[in-house]
Write an enzyme that holds these catalytic residues in place. Structure first.
Site, PDB file in Angstrom:
ATOM      1  N   HIS A 419       0.809  -1.212   0.000  1.00 60.44           N
ATOM      2  CA  HIS A 419       0.000   0.000   0.000  1.00 60.44           C
ATOM      3  C   HIS A 419       0.846   1.267   0.000  1.00 60.44           C
ATOM      4  CE1 HIS A 419      -3.996   1.534  -0.012  1.00 60.44           C
ATOM      5  NE2 HIS A 419      -4.532   0.525   0.653  1.00 60.44           N
ATOM      6  N   ASP A 423      -2.422   3.178  -4.152  1.00 58.22           N
ATOM      7  CA  ASP A 423      -3.679   3.037  -3.415  1.00 58.22           C
ATOM      8  C   ASP A 423      -4.548   1.978  -4.081  1.00 58.22           C
ATOM      9  OD1 ASP A 423      -3.022   5.037  -1.549  1.00 58.22           O
ATOM     10  OD2 ASP A 423      -3.674   6.605  -2.949  1.00 58.22           O
TER      11      ASP A 423
END
Length: 448
Positions: A419, A423
């Site tokens: 992450h 995104d």
């Protein structure tokens, strides 16, 4: 004269040590330039180390089973008489590589070396896999007495297991769990311990069995966490400690892809192409559109490093455990080329023939866990990569098409991603691109 000390050379990307599996020479033996002197196992592969010097072995600096760090003394070789002329040695060479003379032995063919005397007594058995060697050692099987049934006369695991069975000894398969109502084994007199089914009275006397209602059962076996197993454990632990990962998945209709593969095979049955090769091609095309996933995080520099090409790792289960051989420059390959290279790596993984170069440099991993007959998973990222795509088995399932429920071939694709590099929108975009390619393969192959 002073002996020349040969130190363990650099073993490649991320490798800092090696375990000595077997010395091929002993103190007092004469050695030639580029003659293999020791076989070592790293977290990546098992390889023979060639000597850069000619002379007489003066000292071995590590015992079999011991670990040697890169740069630490490995072997000392005293000059023979006459003293070798300058240039005779090749210097500290990389493990698995020697001078031009040694490099002519093509590693990829994995042709076993011809039997040669070791210390003037026994012959060297044709064994590639360290797992086979360890199994033979644990069960006291003389490898020089076996005839290998694998291609080229290589001794395979099945050959050792047959020898063990012929000797009447069970092949170790891990600790067994006794049945609740299994037969009891009388405890040794005065042992003060309860015997366990499947454990000899003597062994039972050496372990205390806790009273009913508490404590752990007796220890059945302790297995060293080393070699590939330790490397896998370290890498997965580091992945979970450092990478904030997330997983997203989609059920995909692979009916047209299965049909495309069938037609491809019908047109050229001599050159089959697997489903995984098609998916690999779609993954490579997707990474060109979503480069954040073909990257890694350089924490020290505070940067995301995006790669200009794709080195595609293919997770595989081999004799030495889970490995991820790499298709280098996968972005330059078409589907047939990807299939050929994946097939070669899979074969080498099963036989323990992968080299260090085969296991390094990956930028993204593809994991086909459908071969284990499971539908889905949340795989751990192969550190330090940024993402991994997994594929489950393809099953016939009811699916709604144009308002009608019909049987279709359905599989699940799951993407685990770092992450920090992107995104959810980027991850979803990449996954949907691959899904669309799987569901419409003809159109995708015409465009990528």
């Amino acid at each position: 004269m002073n002996a020349r000390r040969f130190r363990l050379p650099d073993l490649g990307e991320g490798l800092t040590e090696a375990e000595v599996l077997r010395w091929l020479v002993g103190v007092g033996d004469s050695v030639a330039v580029d003659q293999p002197v020791v076989e070592v196992e790293t977290a990546k592969a098992s390889v023979e180390v060639p000597s850069p010097y000619a002379g007489v072995v003066a000292e071995l600096h590590a015992a079999e089973g011991g670990t040697v760090e890169v740069g630490a003394p490995l072997i000392s070789i005293a000059p023979a008489v006459p003293v070798p002329t300058a240039g005779e040695g090749s210097g500290n060479v990389l493990v698995g590589y020697g001078t031009a003379q040694a490099r002519r032995r093509e590693r990829r063919a994995r042709r076993p070396a011809p039997a040669a005397p070791v210390n003037g007594t026994a012959s060297r058995p044709l064994v590639i896999s360290p797992i086979v060697r360890r199994l033979a050692r644990d069960h006291h099987v003389d490898l020089t007495a076996l005839t290998g049934t694998a291609p080229g006369g290589v001794i395979a695991r099945r050959d050792v297991e047959r020898a063990i069975a012929a000797a009447g000894a069970p092949v170790a398969a891990g600790p067994s769990v006794p049945a609740a109502a299994g037969p009891s084994v009388p405890a040794a007199a005065g042992a003060g311990a309860t015997a366990v089914a499947g454990v000899s009275a003597t062994a039972a006397a050496e372990v205390s069995v806790p009273a009913a209602g508490g404590g752990l059962p007796p220890v059945g076996e302790r297995v060293s966490l080393r070699g590939v197993r330790r490397s896998v454990a370290d890498r997965l632990t580091r992945s979970r400690q450092e990478i904030p990962d997330a997983t997203t998945w989609v059920d995909v209709d692979a009916t047209d892809l299965v049909e495309t593969r069938r037609r491809t095979l019908a047109r050229d049955p001599e050159h089959p192409v697997g489903i995984l090769a098609f998916v690999a091609r779609f993954v490579v095309a997707g990474l060109a559109r979503y480069p954040d996933l073909n990257s890694r995080v350089d924490v020290a520099a505070g940067e995301i490093v995006r790669f200009a090409g794709v080195n595609l790792g293919i997770a595989a289960q081999g004799e030495r455990g889970l490995v991820v051989p790499v298709v280098h420059d996968a972005h330059r390959c078409n589907v047939r080329e990807l299939h050929a290279r994946i097939a070669r790596l899979a074969t080498d993984a099963r036989t323990g023939a992968l080299g260090v170069a085969d296991l390094t440099g990956g930028t993204f991993t593809l994991n086909n866990y459908g071969v284990f007959n499971v539908d889905g998973a949340t795989p751990i990222i192969n550190h330090p990569e940024a993402a991994l795509l997994g594929m489950g088995r393809i099953l016939d399932r009811p699916w709604v098409v144009d308002g009608e429920v019909v049987p279709r071939k359905i599989a699940q694709l799951s993407l685990t991603f770092d992450h920090r590099v992107c995104d959810g929108g980027t991850a979803a975009g990449f996954l949907r691109f691959v899904v669309d390619c799987v569901e419409h393969p003809a159109e995708a192959l015409a465009l990528i």
